[in-house]
Design a protein around this motif. Structure first.
Motif, PDB file in Angstrom:
ATOM      1  N   SER A 165      39.088 100.208 -45.622  1.00 50.84           N
ATOM      2  CA  SER A 165      39.912  99.375 -44.745  1.00 50.84           C
ATOM      3  C   SER A 165      41.202 100.097 -44.378  1.00 50.84           C
ATOM      4  O   SER A 165      41.720  99.935 -43.288  1.00 50.84           O
ATOM      5  CB  SER A 165      40.215  98.019 -45.392  1.00 50.84           C
ATOM      6  N   LYS A 166      41.701 100.947 -45.268  1.00 54.35           N
ATOM      7  CA  LYS A 166      42.881 101.734 -44.946  1.00 54.35           C
ATOM      8  C   LYS A 166      42.578 102.701 -43.804  1.00 54.35           C
ATOM      9  O   LYS A 166      43.356 102.863 -42.887  1.00 54.35           O
ATOM     10  CB  LYS A 166      43.345 102.511 -46.184  1.00 54.35           C
ATOM     11  N   ASN A 167      41.409 103.334 -43.833  1.00 48.68           N
ATOM     12  CA  ASN A 167      41.021 104.278 -42.793  1.00 48.68           C
ATOM     13  C   ASN A 167      40.813 103.601 -41.451  1.00 48.68           C
ATOM     14  O   ASN A 167      41.137 104.153 -40.427  1.00 48.68           O
ATOM     15  CB  ASN A 167      39.747 105.030 -43.192  1.00 48.68           C
ATOM     16  N   THR A 168      40.257 102.389 -41.421  1.00 52.45           N
ATOM     17  CA  THR A 168      39.991 101.730 -40.149  1.00 52.45           C
ATOM     18  C   THR A 168      41.265 101.254 -39.482  1.00 52.45           C
ATOM     19  O   THR A 168      41.292 101.061 -38.286  1.00 52.45           O
ATOM     20  CB  THR A 168      39.037 100.537 -40.326  1.00 52.45           C
ATOM     21  N   SER A 169      42.331 101.087 -40.225  1.00 54.70           N
ATOM     22  CA  SER A 169      43.580 100.646 -39.603  1.00 54.70           C
ATOM     23  C   SER A 169      44.426 101.820 -39.117  1.00 54.70           C
ATOM     24  O   SER A 169      45.468 101.620 -38.530  1.00 54.70           O
ATOM     25  CB  SER A 169      44.389  99.792 -40.590  1.00 54.70           C
ATOM     26  N   GLU A 170      43.973 103.023 -39.335  1.00 53.21           N
ATOM     27  CA  GLU A 170      44.711 104.196 -38.903  1.00 53.21           C
ATOM     28  C   GLU A 170      44.753 104.230 -37.376  1.00 53.21           C
ATOM     29  O   GLU A 170      43.731 104.219 -36.712  1.00 53.21           O
ATOM     30  CB  GLU A 170      44.012 105.456 -39.438  1.00 53.21           C
ATOM     31  N   PRO A 171      45.944 104.246 -36.760  1.00 58.93           N
ATOM     32  CA  PRO A 171      46.057 104.124 -35.322  1.00 58.93           C
ATOM     33  C   PRO A 171      45.471 105.285 -34.536  1.00 58.93           C
ATOM     34  O   PRO A 171      45.122 105.139 -33.389  1.00 58.93           O
ATOM     35  CB  PRO A 171      47.569 104.020 -35.087  1.00 58.93           C
ATOM     36  N   MET A 172      45.340 106.456 -35.123  1.00 57.78           N
ATOM     37  CA  MET A 172      44.857 107.625 -34.395  1.00 57.78           C
ATOM     38  C   MET A 172      43.335 107.734 -34.388  1.00 57.78           C
ATOM     39  O   MET A 172      42.793 108.556 -33.691  1.00 57.78           O
ATOM     40  CB  MET A 172      45.428 108.895 -35.019  1.00 57.78           C
ATOM     41  N   GLN A 173      42.629 106.914 -35.142  1.00 58.81           N
ATOM     42  CA  GLN A 173      41.208 107.134 -35.341  1.00 58.81           C
ATOM     43  C   GLN A 173      40.392 107.118 -34.056  1.00 58.81           C
ATOM     44  O   GLN A 173      39.438 107.864 -33.934  1.00 58.81           O
ATOM     45  CB  GLN A 173      40.642 106.118 -36.313  1.00 58.81           C
ATOM     46  N   ASN A 174      40.737 106.307 -33.082  1.00 56.16           N
ATOM     47  CA  ASN A 174      39.906 106.169 -31.896  1.00 56.16           C
ATOM     48  C   ASN A 174      40.259 107.122 -30.764  1.00 56.16           C
ATOM     49  O   ASN A 174      39.523 107.181 -29.790  1.00 56.16           O
ATOM     50  CB  ASN A 174      39.964 104.726 -31.384  1.00 56.16           C
ATOM     51  N   ILE A 175      41.335 107.827 -30.825  1.00 54.39           N
ATOM     52  CA  ILE A 175      41.737 108.670 -29.697  1.00 54.39           C
ATOM     53  C   ILE A 175      40.965 109.989 -29.663  1.00 54.39           C
ATOM     54  O   ILE A 175      40.746 110.557 -28.597  1.00 54.39           O
ATOM     55  CB  ILE A 175      43.263 108.913 -29.681  1.00 54.39           C
ATOM     56  N   HIS A 176      40.506 110.466 -30.796  1.00 59.14           N
ATOM     57  CA  HIS A 176      39.857 111.779 -30.865  1.00 59.14           C
ATOM     58  C   HIS A 176      38.362 111.664 -30.585  1.00 59.14           C
ATOM     59  O   HIS A 176      37.533 111.702 -31.489  1.00 59.14           O
ATOM     60  CB  HIS A 176      40.146 112.441 -32.207  1.00 59.14           C
ATOM     61  N   ARG A 177      38.063 111.539 -29.271  1.00 56.73           N
ATOM     62  CA  ARG A 177      36.699 111.458 -28.780  1.00 56.73           C
ATOM     63  C   ARG A 177      36.696 111.873 -27.322  1.00 56.73           C
ATOM     64  O   ARG A 177      37.737 112.157 -26.756  1.00 56.73           O
ATOM     65  CB  ARG A 177      36.162 110.044 -28.965  1.00 56.73           C
ATOM     66  N   LYS A 178      35.565 111.880 -26.704  1.00 56.09           N
ATOM     67  CA  LYS A 178      35.472 112.234 -25.287  1.00 56.09           C
ATOM     68  C   LYS A 178      35.712 110.975 -24.456  1.00 56.09           C
ATOM     69  O   LYS A 178      35.172 109.912 -24.750  1.00 56.09           O
ATOM     70  CB  LYS A 178      34.107 112.830 -24.974  1.00 56.09           C
ATOM     71  N   TRP A 179      36.528 111.118 -23.387  1.00 55.07           N
ATOM     72  CA  TRP A 179      36.912 109.998 -22.530  1.00 55.07           C
ATOM     73  C   TRP A 179      36.562 110.300 -21.075  1.00 55.07           C
ATOM     74  O   TRP A 179      36.891 111.368 -20.569  1.00 55.07           O
ATOM     75  CB  TRP A 179      38.421 109.757 -22.625  1.00 55.07           C
ATOM     76  N   MET A 180      35.933 109.344 -20.405  1.00 53.73           N
ATOM     77  CA  MET A 180      35.568 109.482 -18.993  1.00 53.73           C
ATOM     78  C   MET A 180      36.640 108.796 -18.143  1.00 53.73           C
ATOM     79  O   MET A 180      36.998 107.637 -18.390  1.00 53.73           O
ATOM     80  CB  MET A 180      34.205 108.833 -18.727  1.00 53.73           C
ATOM     81  N   LEU A 181      37.136 109.502 -17.124  1.00 57.18           N
ATOM     82  CA  LEU A 181      38.159 108.961 -16.234  1.00 57.18           C
ATOM     83  C   LEU A 181      37.526 107.895 -15.341  1.00 57.18           C
ATOM     84  O   LEU A 181      36.532 108.154 -14.666  1.00 57.18           O
ATOM     85  CB  LEU A 181      38.759 110.086 -15.390  1.00 57.18           C
ATOM     86  N   VAL A 182      38.095 106.677 -15.335  1.00 59.95           N
ATOM     87  CA  VAL A 182      37.538 105.583 -14.531  1.00 59.95           C
ATOM     88  C   VAL A 182      38.529 105.010 -13.525  1.00 59.95           C
ATOM     89  O   VAL A 182      38.120 104.304 -12.602  1.00 59.95           O
ATOM     90  CB  VAL A 182      36.973 104.440 -15.418  1.00 59.95           C
TER      91      VAL A 182
END
Length: 146
Positions: free
Chosen positions: A23-40
């Motif tokens: 649960s500590k890891n899932t609340s880390e604010p940076m976890q979701n930014i490091h992935r591939k993102w498609m410009l929409v």
């Protein structure tokens, strides 16, 4: 009997420890930014145009090159350095290969000029928005999200 109670207590302690750690890891604010993102969403480009150009930034962590990432806006491979902390972003060392692709250069040119000026980021669900105080804004969707 005491042996079984001891195993049960140890198992419970282990389960609680693992639960707290995850649960500590899932609340880390940076976890979701490091992935591939498609410009929409960007300027006057339609979503269909952006999809056709396969416009994206790849913020996947590379252990060999910390803070180095890539992008593609329809023609050339692009690269840059980025730092993210507490909603603030800093993009620098933006560069690209130098090919010419007929009819596919407008987005790349605009992106290359505005991208380094973006200094704020926000992740909401599967969306990443990069912006600046001058009204510059780019919206992305996670590439691994349908």
């Amino acid at each position: 009997m005491k042996f079984l109670q001891s195993i049960g207590i140890l198992s419970l302690i282990l389960l609680v420890s693992v639960s707290c750690k995850s649960s500590k890891n899932t609340s880390e604010p940076m976890q979701n930014i490091h992935r591939k993102w498609m410009l929409v969403e960007y300027k006057d480009f339609t979503k269909e145009e952006l999809v056709k150009l396969e416009a994206n930034i790849d913020l996947t962590k590379n252990p060999e090159s910390a803070n180095r990432y890539t992008a593609k806006m329809g023609c050339n491979g692009m690269f840059f350095t980025a730092e993210f902390k507490n909603g603030k972003a800093k993009f620098s060392e933006v560069g690209s290969t130098m090919m010419y692709c007929d009819g596919r250069m407008k987005l790349e040119e605009l992106f290359g000029k505005e991208f380094p000026t973006l200094n704020q980021y926000k992740v909401e669900g599967h969306f990443l928005t990069l912006s600046n105080e001058n009204g510059g804004r780019m919206k992305f969707v996670a590439a691994d999200w349908d």
